[in-house]
Motif scaffolding. Structure first.
Motif, PDB file in Angstrom:
ATOM      1  N   TRP A   2      -7.253  -3.518   1.703  1.00  0.00           N
ATOM      2  CA  TRP A   2      -6.516  -2.784   0.657  1.00  0.00           C
ATOM      3  C   TRP A   2      -7.486  -2.484  -0.483  1.00  0.00           C
ATOM      4  O   TRP A   2      -8.446  -3.215  -0.689  1.00  0.00           O
ATOM      5  CB  TRP A   2      -5.299  -3.561   0.140  1.00  0.00           C
ATOM      6  CG  TRP A   2      -5.622  -4.848  -0.572  1.00  0.00           C
ATOM      7  CD1 TRP A   2      -5.644  -6.104  -0.044  1.00  0.00           C
ATOM      8  CD2 TRP A   2      -5.990  -5.007  -1.946  1.00  0.00           C
ATOM      9  NE1 TRP A   2      -5.992  -7.027  -0.989  1.00  0.00           N
ATOM     10  CE2 TRP A   2      -6.209  -6.387  -2.182  1.00  0.00           C
ATOM     11  CE3 TRP A   2      -6.157  -4.123  -3.015  1.00  0.00           C
ATOM     12  CZ2 TRP A   2      -6.585  -6.890  -3.424  1.00  0.00           C
ATOM     13  CZ3 TRP A   2      -6.534  -4.635  -4.251  1.00  0.00           C
ATOM     14  CH2 TRP A   2      -6.739  -5.997  -4.437  1.00  0.00           C
TER      15      TRP A   2
ATOM     16  N   PRO B  81       0.838  -1.203   0.000  1.00  0.00           N
ATOM     17  CA  PRO B  81       0.000   0.000   0.000  1.00  0.00           C
ATOM     18  C   PRO B  81       0.871   1.251   0.000  1.00  0.00           C
ATOM     19  O   PRO B  81       1.928   1.289   0.632  1.00  0.00           O
ATOM     20  CB  PRO B  81      -0.786  -0.109   1.305  1.00  0.00           C
ATOM     21  CG  PRO B  81      -0.696  -1.538   1.709  1.00  0.00           C
ATOM     22  CD  PRO B  81       0.584  -2.057   1.160  1.00  0.00           C
TER      23      PRO B  81
ATOM     24  N   ALA C  14      -8.070  -4.890   8.280  1.00  0.00           N
ATOM     25  CA  ALA C  14      -7.708  -3.846   7.304  1.00  0.00           C
ATOM     26  C   ALA C  14      -8.087  -4.315   5.903  1.00  0.00           C
ATOM     27  O   ALA C  14      -8.148  -5.514   5.621  1.00  0.00           O
ATOM     28  CB  ALA C  14      -6.220  -3.532   7.371  1.00  0.00           C
TER      29      ALA C  14
ATOM     30  N   ASP D  51      -6.182   5.134   9.126  1.00  0.00           N
ATOM     31  CA  ASP D  51      -6.593   4.387  10.320  1.00  0.00           C
ATOM     32  C   ASP D  51      -7.889   4.991  10.844  1.00  0.00           C
ATOM     33  O   ASP D  51      -7.936   6.163  11.223  1.00  0.00           O
ATOM     34  CB  ASP D  51      -5.498   4.455  11.381  1.00  0.00           C
ATOM     35  CG  ASP D  51      -5.748   3.511  12.559  1.00  0.00           C
ATOM     36  OD1 ASP D  51      -6.891   3.022  12.725  1.00  0.00           O
ATOM     37  OD2 ASP D  51      -4.795   3.265  13.310  1.00  0.00           O
TER      38      ASP D  51
ATOM     39  N   THR E 170      -1.934   4.894   4.072  1.00  0.00           N
ATOM     40  CA  THR E 170      -2.812   4.198   5.012  1.00  0.00           C
ATOM     41  C   THR E 170      -3.712   5.184   5.737  1.00  0.00           C
ATOM     42  O   THR E 170      -3.275   6.272   6.113  1.00  0.00           O
ATOM     43  CB  THR E 170      -1.963   3.428   6.047  1.00  0.00           C
ATOM     44  OG1 THR E 170      -1.095   2.525   5.366  1.00  0.00           O
ATOM     45  CG2 THR E 170      -2.844   2.646   7.003  1.00  0.00           C
TER      46      THR E 170
ATOM     47  N   ILE F 263      -7.451   0.849   7.596  1.00  0.00           N
ATOM     48  CA  ILE F 263      -7.492   0.065   8.837  1.00  0.00           C
ATOM     49  C   ILE F 263      -8.805   0.391   9.536  1.00  0.00           C
ATOM     50  O   ILE F 263      -9.057   1.540   9.902  1.00  0.00           O
ATOM     51  CB  ILE F 263      -6.289   0.396   9.734  1.00  0.00           C
ATOM     52  CG1 ILE F 263      -4.993   0.079   8.997  1.00  0.00           C
ATOM     53  CG2 ILE F 263      -6.387  -0.379  11.051  1.00  0.00           C
ATOM     54  CD1 ILE F 263      -3.741   0.547   9.707  1.00  0.00           C
TER      55      ILE F 263
ATOM     56  N   HIS G  55      -0.080  -6.202   7.315  1.00  0.00           N
ATOM     57  CA  HIS G  55      -0.760  -4.912   7.164  1.00  0.00           C
ATOM     58  C   HIS G  55      -2.108  -4.867   7.884  1.00  0.00           C
ATOM     59  O   HIS G  55      -2.917  -3.989   7.609  1.00  0.00           O
ATOM     60  CB  HIS G  55      -0.949  -4.583   5.677  1.00  0.00           C
ATOM     61  CG  HIS G  55       0.320  -4.293   4.969  1.00  0.00           C
ATOM     62  ND1 HIS G  55       0.902  -5.167   4.077  1.00  0.00           N
ATOM     63  CD2 HIS G  55       1.154  -3.229   5.042  1.00  0.00           C
ATOM     64  CE1 HIS G  55       2.030  -4.648   3.622  1.00  0.00           C
ATOM     65  NE2 HIS G  55       2.206  -3.470   4.194  1.00  0.00           N
TER      66      HIS G  55
ATOM     67  N   LEU H   6      -4.461   1.520   1.869  1.00  0.00           N
ATOM     68  CA  LEU H   6      -4.847   0.597   2.925  1.00  0.00           C
ATOM     69  C   LEU H   6      -5.741   1.323   3.912  1.00  0.00           C
ATOM     70  O   LEU H   6      -5.429   2.447   4.327  1.00  0.00           O
ATOM     71  CB  LEU H   6      -3.598   0.061   3.646  1.00  0.00           C
ATOM     72  CG  LEU H   6      -3.853  -0.958   4.747  1.00  0.00           C
ATOM     73  CD1 LEU H   6      -4.316  -2.286   4.137  1.00  0.00           C
ATOM     74  CD2 LEU H   6      -2.591  -1.177   5.569  1.00  0.00           C
TER      75      LEU H   6
END
Length: 131
Positions: free
Chosen positions: A126, A45, A124, A50, A48, A81, A119, A79
């Motif tokens: 992708w 990724p 999570a 979160d 990211t 999360i 990851h 990505l």
């Protein structure tokens, strides 16, 4: 044998053959798409997001902003999360459901899948960002 002889031989071997250029172009495009999908799945990724601790509404806005920023930056894979939903009655988790719904409804996004264990695993997701 000179070039003219080679050309004559090749042209005579091609007589009567019909080439469907549209079908050939579609086949090439499908191959490119498959190669891109395979490449995207294997690549790490590039950024990211979160979502831990966010409400559904906050997560939706953060997703929208994150995807817009990723496209603007020309990223191919991101990505997200969302957590595993351990404290949730829903087996997928509240934020996992929000992420899934967002991805399915956003035309800027393509293929997606569960992240590998490095990851975040099932906590999570992708996503491929369409150019």
């Amino acid at each position: 044998m000179n070039f003219g002889d080679i050309l004559d031989k090749w042209e005579s071997s091609q007589k009567g053959q019909i080439v469907d250029k549209d079908a050939a172009a579609e086949k090439l495009e499908a191959k490119k798409k498959a190669n891109r999908s395979s490449y995207i799945q294997k690549m790490a990724p590039q950024d990211t997001l979160d979502l831990h601790g966010k409400t559904q509404e906050e997560a939706w806005k953060a997703l929208n902003d994150f995807v817009a920023n990723a496209r603007r930056r020309g990223l191919q894979k991101i990505l997200i999360i969302h957590g595993k939903g351990i404290h949730s009655a829903d087996s997928e988790g509240v934020l996992g459901s929000v992420v899934k719904k967002f991805i399915e409804g956003d035309q800027r996004l393509g293929a997606s899948g569960k992240a590998d264990k490095f990851h975040g695993g099932s906590g999570a997701t992708w996503v491929a960002v369409r150019p």
